[in-house]
Design an enzyme around this catalytic site. Sequence first.
Site, PDB file in Angstrom:
ATOM      1  N   ALA A 152      -1.594 -10.721  -4.516  1.00 23.99           N
ATOM      2  CA  ALA A 152      -2.883 -11.068  -4.901  1.00 23.99           C
ATOM      3  C   ALA A 152      -3.981 -10.374  -4.092  1.00 23.99           C
ATOM      4  O   ALA A 152      -3.843 -10.911  -2.755  1.00 23.99           O
ATOM      5  CB  ALA A 152      -3.257 -12.284  -5.317  1.00 23.99           C
ATOM      6  N   ASP A 181       1.836   1.043  -2.063  1.00 27.21           N
ATOM      7  CA  ASP A 181       1.372   2.163  -1.442  1.00 27.21           C
ATOM      8  C   ASP A 181       2.310   2.933  -0.763  1.00 27.21           C
ATOM      9  O   ASP A 181       2.125   4.184  -0.909  1.00 27.21           O
ATOM     10  CB  ASP A 181       0.267   1.694  -0.289  1.00 27.21           C
ATOM     11  CG  ASP A 181      -0.628   0.651  -0.703  1.00 27.21           C
ATOM     12  OD1 ASP A 181      -0.345  -0.528  -0.279  1.00 27.21           O
ATOM     13  OD2 ASP A 181      -1.624   0.957  -1.516  1.00 27.21           O
ATOM     14  N   ARG A 184       3.920   4.889  -3.418  1.00 24.13           N
ATOM     15  CA  ARG A 184       2.803   5.863  -3.830  1.00 24.13           C
ATOM     16  C   ARG A 184       2.863   7.105  -2.907  1.00 24.13           C
ATOM     17  O   ARG A 184       2.766   8.261  -3.466  1.00 24.13           O
ATOM     18  CB  ARG A 184       1.202   5.469  -4.103  1.00 24.13           C
ATOM     19  CG  ARG A 184       1.482   4.200  -5.198  1.00 24.13           C
ATOM     20  CD  ARG A 184       0.204   3.681  -5.129  1.00 24.13           C
ATOM     21  NE  ARG A 184      -0.283   2.865  -6.386  1.00 24.13           N
ATOM     22  CZ  ARG A 184      -1.231   2.092  -6.422  1.00 24.13           C
ATOM     23  NH1 ARG A 184      -2.049   1.638  -5.243  1.00 24.13           N
ATOM     24  NH2 ARG A 184      -1.473   1.190  -7.708  1.00 24.13           N
ATOM     25  N   HIS A 209      -4.026  -3.586   2.697  1.00 28.05           N
ATOM     26  CA  HIS A 209      -4.042  -2.946   1.353  1.00 28.05           C
ATOM     27  C   HIS A 209      -5.054  -2.837   0.530  1.00 28.05           C
ATOM     28  O   HIS A 209      -5.487  -3.746  -0.120  1.00 28.05           O
ATOM     29  CB  HIS A 209      -2.728  -4.004   0.687  1.00 28.05           C
ATOM     30  CG  HIS A 209      -2.789  -3.531  -0.670  1.00 28.05           C
ATOM     31  ND1 HIS A 209      -2.173  -2.438  -1.250  1.00 28.05           N
ATOM     32  CD2 HIS A 209      -3.131  -4.014  -1.968  1.00 28.05           C
ATOM     33  CE1 HIS A 209      -2.291  -2.441  -2.447  1.00 28.05           C
ATOM     34  NE2 HIS A 209      -2.713  -3.486  -3.030  1.00 28.05           N
TER      35      HIS A 209
END
Lengths: 353, 332
Positions: A152, A181, A184, A209
Amino acid sequence: MSSLSLFQRIVVRCGLTSCRSMKKQPVKIMVTGAAGQIGYALVPMIARGVMLGSDQPVILHLLDIPPAAEALNGVKMELIDAAFPLLKGVVATTNVEEACGGVNIAIMVGGFRRKEGTERKDVMSKNVSIYKAQASALEQYAAANCKVLVVANPANTNALILKEFAPSIPAKNITCLTRLDHNRALGGIAQRLNIHVSDVKNVIIWGNHSSTQYPDASHATVITQAGEKSVKELIADDKWLHDEFISFVQQRGAAIIKARKLSSALSAASAACDHIHDWVLGTPKGTWTSMGVYSDGSYGVPPGLIYSFPVTCNKGEWSIVQGLRIDEPSRAGMDATAKELIEEKTLAYSFLD
Amino acid sequence: MAKDPVRVLVTGAAGQIGYALVPMIARGVMLGPDQPVLLHMLDIPPAAEALNGVKMELVDAAFPLLKGVVATTDAVEACTGVNVAVMVGGFPRKEGMERKDVMSKNVSIYKSQASALEAHAAPNCKVLVVANPANTNALILKEFAPSIPAKNITCLTRLDHNRALGQISERLNIQVSDVKNVIIWGNHSSTQYPDVSHATIKTPSGQKPVRELVSDDDWLKGEFIKTVQQRGAAIIKARKLSSALSAASAACDHIRDWVLGTPEGTWVSMGVYSDGSYNVPAGLIYSFPVTCRAGEWTIVQGLSVDEFSRKKMDATAEELTEEKALAYSCLS
């Protein structure tokens, strides 16, 4: 042994065999915010063995807030309806102590979402309260050596708050998710080179993040017919690597929201599984991954922050990959994201007095 | 040496079930952890942006087994070369709609998708229809894709089958993996017949009948059946959305067992083209107990059917016959 009949010897041998192949004890995994989108994507992955392996039974502990109790029960019902062989039990509760009881792994997906019109300060204040309370419960009720992954947002700072208020949980056990990330970034390079994503490795996500994360391909490599080649060499476009590639990864979350009208759940859940899987079962040889971990000052990053580093994992422990050369753009990027994390830490602490 | 990728089509892929299903397929749940896959995802033009979002997330998840993703609103492109087709897309029933209206819309959809599959899918494509009314949508698909072998067209009752296993395991407080051989007969609707007469439990002293261990025929013939039949509605009541997680998981189980085979001594439930077994009218898509081997399903024969079961099996067949008539009336 020779005095036993052939039949008896077979029986004895089968008995010994079944002892050796005795099934593993279930691992207890807690997911907070389990009635939400990410939880709904995550729990079937855990129940199928994606997180801990296809031979590791699991018991799920699902936690959410009282307004979500009925929806949470619906998730529990669906988990039963799926008849997962590895799933040895489900506890669905709004009681944080019950949720934390005996858990070996805690995935903290629950948190206060930023709504339109709310200030960053307001979100931070609410999340600080949540993570302070959850820290106490985990510290008291979780199993020894519980591994914690905070998903979260603001993930790094939520993890830091959790660490501060659960002092008996080793700092090394408290991490946050930057694997999304990282994945990605691998995907972005694979698309650019028109190759398969599993042929790319060793990108790094440094820092927070958030939109200041620093995706670094300077040590990344690609498996080719002629062995491993550097991504820098194959892409042969440093400008792309320093501008477009970085923007692509930093802003991918927003791009998903624009397309789906909802934030990433499928890919976030999958990354959470990858994070835990590699932490517990080890990273493949020659490969590192990115995890938000408690900084020890490596690479000139201020100690005492939860900061994403390149890590390898072995026997349930992560270690920061040392000795990587840092070029000037990377230094600037790494420092900028550290600066943001220090500001977030200050803001978070301002709510604790 | 790595296997050649299998092409898997998911229609309605931008929806809830699709979103739960595609990561399962990409992780190898459907075809095994060593089977690379290529995903073809289809949805309607209003969902094109959302569909692209799903494709982006699949790329972002860096799945080792996922060798490519095609996201399209063009049925021909979607169907091209697919080896497995999971039809999740359909017209959902909205408040105020008559059954006939829903049926009429779905008949059109499945008629045109049948043509696309027949013309463009790989030979021997295996089809699983999930969208409701699943059995009748599958029947329409079969009628309009005559060159796809009838045995390749199935509908999902594995969800009901798994729900039945789950209810028995909850009742007896045992592991669901220790229960097997329930049967779902008939229509994936509230007339389905969940039958435990041949179901067994694994105990330290071998397999025991469920009927014996539950020792409560009233419950088995009453509440148990109702709970399984109405479980879909119970999920909607709790979640305010219909089952996606468990439906997606069941779809993976259905295809996996079909392709890789059922375990020895175990059968599953699949909606398949009836050959008249058990006095079920031929020419319906009806859920039967089946075993699977070498990529083929076979109805389990010779199971005793008591009077109670007979009535239930006939009632659900009757409903399917009515649905078939209604569907055909929409075609003229």
